[in-house]
Design a protein around this motif. Structure first.
Motif, short mmCIF file in Angstrom:
data_model
loop_
_atom_site.label_atom_id
_atom_site.label_comp_id
_atom_site.label_asym_id
_atom_site.label_seq_id
_atom_site.Cartn_x
_atom_site.Cartn_y
_atom_site.Cartn_z
N GLU A 103 31.37 36.70 34.54
CA GLU A 103 31.23 35.25 34.74
C GLU A 103 32.25 34.72 35.73
O GLU A 103 31.94 33.88 36.58
CB GLU A 103 31.36 34.53 33.39
N ARG A 104 33.51 35.20 35.63
CA ARG A 104 34.53 34.76 36.58
C ARG A 104 34.20 35.26 37.99
O ARG A 104 34.38 34.55 38.98
CB ARG A 104 35.91 35.26 36.15
N LEU A 105 33.72 36.50 38.07
CA LEU A 105 33.36 37.06 39.37
C LEU A 105 32.16 36.33 39.97
O LEU A 105 32.05 36.21 41.19
CB LEU A 105 33.06 38.55 39.24
N ALA A 106 31.27 35.85 39.11
CA ALA A 106 30.11 35.09 39.61
C ALA A 106 30.58 33.83 40.32
O ALA A 106 30.02 33.44 41.35
CB ALA A 106 29.18 34.75 38.46
N GLU A 107 31.62 33.17 39.77
CA GLU A 107 32.16 31.99 40.43
C GLU A 107 32.75 32.36 41.79
O GLU A 107 32.57 31.64 42.78
CB GLU A 107 33.23 31.35 39.53
N VAL A 108 33.45 33.50 41.84
CA VAL A 108 33.98 33.99 43.11
C VAL A 108 32.84 34.27 44.09
O VAL A 108 32.94 33.96 45.28
CB VAL A 108 34.82 35.27 42.89
N LEU A 109 31.76 34.84 43.56
CA LEU A 109 30.61 35.15 44.42
C LEU A 109 30.07 33.90 45.10
O LEU A 109 29.76 33.92 46.30
CB LEU A 109 29.51 35.80 43.58
N PHE A 110 29.93 32.81 44.36
CA PHE A 110 29.44 31.56 44.94
C PHE A 110 30.32 31.13 46.11
O PHE A 110 29.83 30.79 47.19
CB PHE A 110 29.40 30.46 43.87
N ILE A 111 31.62 31.16 45.89
CA ILE A 111 32.57 30.75 46.93
C ILE A 111 32.45 31.67 48.14
O ILE A 111 32.42 31.21 49.29
CB ILE A 111 34.00 30.74 46.38
N GLN A 112 32.36 32.97 47.88
CA GLN A 112 32.28 33.92 48.99
C GLN A 112 30.98 33.77 49.78
O GLN A 112 30.97 33.91 51.01
CB GLN A 112 32.39 35.36 48.45
N LEU A 113 29.89 33.48 49.08
CA LEU A 113 28.62 33.28 49.78
C LEU A 113 28.68 32.04 50.67
O LEU A 113 28.17 32.03 51.80
CB LEU A 113 27.47 33.16 48.78
N ILE A 114 29.31 30.97 50.17
CA ILE A 114 29.48 29.77 50.98
C ILE A 114 30.35 30.07 52.19
O ILE A 114 30.04 29.66 53.32
CB ILE A 114 30.09 28.62 50.15
N ARG A 115 31.43 30.79 51.97
CA ARG A 115 32.32 31.14 53.08
C ARG A 115 31.60 31.96 54.14
O ARG A 115 31.75 31.72 55.35
CB ARG A 115 33.54 31.90 52.56
#
Length: 307
Positions: free
Chosen positions: A170-182
Motif C-alpha cells: 500500500e505504501r509502495l502504491a502511493e510511491v507508484l502514483f507519484i513516480q508515474l506523475i513524475r
C-alpha cells in the motif's frame, strides 16, 4: 518543501491494492467511472485496454503500468471481443478465493490492480491538470530507474506472502502514483498547465517559495527578485503555466492550508491566521469566506459537530 510534495500531503494520497491474480483465457472486466484513480500493472503476459473517454485501444505487455487519475471508465481483456465482467465482481471473486478467471492452466495474463484515493474536495490546478490516463510501458520505465524499481518491488511484495507485505504494498502504491506523475511530467508533460509549471525551473522555484513559506509577506516584486526574473516576465510566465496570477494562486493556497489546519488540527484561529501569512484575523476571515463561502469558525464548528 517543493510544491508537488506539499500538494500531495494536502490531498492525503493513499493507495490500495485489490489483488495480484493470474487470469486464464477467456477473460475480460469492465471498470466504471469512479471517484478513485484506478491502476493496473501487468506482471506477466499481455492484454488489451480500452479507454472510453478518448476511444483508444492499447495493447499492454508485461511490465506496463497504467493509471486513471480521474477515475475514467475502461475495460481490460485478453482479446477485445471478450465478454466483460464488472470489475467489482472480479475483485470480490478473488477476495472470496473463488476467482472467475482461473478455469484451466492456460494463464495468459497476471495483473496487479488497485486504486489511489485523495481528497477531491480540494480545488487545485494540480488535480485539474492530471491527464485522463497515464500509460508507461516496460521499455519507458528503463528511462526512469526509480519507477522501474518501484514497480519491481510491488510485484515482488504482492507475491511474497511475507509479514507486513500488505502494508508495504500500500505504501509502495502511493510511491507508484507519484513516480508515474513524475515520469509523465518529464517525458510527456504539457507545454502549458500546472504540470508544466512543475517542470519549469523558474516557476517551480516560485511555487516552492510560496509553499514552503506561506507566512512570508510575498509580493510580485520580492518573489520575482528571489527567482531572478523581471516582475513582468514572471507574472506573464506564471499565468501562462498556472492559469492565474501569482498573488491569486498564493491566496488560494493559503486558504487551502487554512482549511486543512482547521479540519485536521486543534490550532487556534489566530495561530492558523499567522501561520499562513495573515497578521489580521478579520482579513483572514474575509479571505476565507470569499474562498469557501463560510467563515473559519463556521467550518471548525461543522467539523466538530461531525466528530
Amino acid at each position: 518543501m517543493d510544491a508537488m510534495s506539499d500538494i500531495l500531503r494536502m490531498i492525503r494520497l493513499t493507495g490500495v491494492v485489490y489483488f495480484r491474480s493470474d487470469f486464464t483465457k477467456p477473460w475480460g472486466m469492465s471498470i466504471d467511472k469512479s471517484n478513485v484513480a484506478q491502476f493496473h500493472l501487468v506482471a506477466r503476459g499481455r492484454c488489451y485496454l480500452y479507454i472510453e473517454e478518448v476511444d483508444q485501444l492499447l495493447e499492454l505487455t508485461a511490465g506496463d503500468a497504467v493509471v486513471f487519475p480521474h477515475g475514467g471508465a475502461h475495460w481490460l481483456a485478453d482479446e477485445p471481443d471478450r465478454k466483460k465482467n464488472p470489475g467489482m465482481k472480479v475483485v470480490q471473486s478473488i477476495k472470496e478465493n473463488e476467482p472467475i478467471f482461473q478455469d484451466g492452466d492456460d494463464v495468459c495474463t497476471t495483473l496487479v490492480c488497485g486504486h489511489f484515493e485523495f481528497d477531491r474536495d480540494i480545488e487545485h490546478p494540480f488535480i485539474e491538470a492530471l491527464p485522463k490516463f497515464i500509460h508507461v510501458s516496460d521499455s519507458e520505465q528503463r528511462q526512469f530507474s526509480w519507477l522501474e524499481n518501484a514497480i519491481k518491488i510491488i510485484l515482488q511484495e504482492t507475491d511474497s506472502g511475507n509479514p507486513g507485505a500488505e502494508v508495504v504494498v500500500e505504501r509502495l502504491a502511493e510511491v507508484l502514483f507519484i513516480q508515474l506523475i513524475r515520469s509523465y511530467i518529464i517525458s510527456r508533460g504539457d507545454q502549458e498547465g500546472f504540470l508544466a509549471a512543475l517542470n519549469d525551473r523558474d516557476i517551480s522555484n516560485a511555487l516552492k517559495l510560496m509553499h514552503s513559506m506561506p507566512q512570508e509577506p510575498w509580493t510580485l516584486v520580492n518573489i520575482s527578485k528571489k527567482i531572478g526574473m523581471s516582475r513582468s516576465s514572471f507574472a506573464e510566465r506564471f499565468k501562462k503555466f498556472v492559469g492565474t496570477t501569482p498573488m491569486d494562486y498564493l491566496t488560494k493556497w493559503r486558504m487551502q492550508r487554512a482549511r486543512d489546519l482547521l479540519t485536521n488540527s486543534d490550532m487556534s484561529l489566530g495561530s492558523i491566521s499567522r501561520k499562513i501569512g495573515y497578521t489580521s484575523e478579520p482579513a483572514f476571515n474575509r479571505a476565507f469566506k470569499k474562498q469557501f463561502n463560510k467563515t473559519p469558525g463556521a467550518l471548525r464548528r461543522a467539523v466538530s459537530s461531525n466528530i
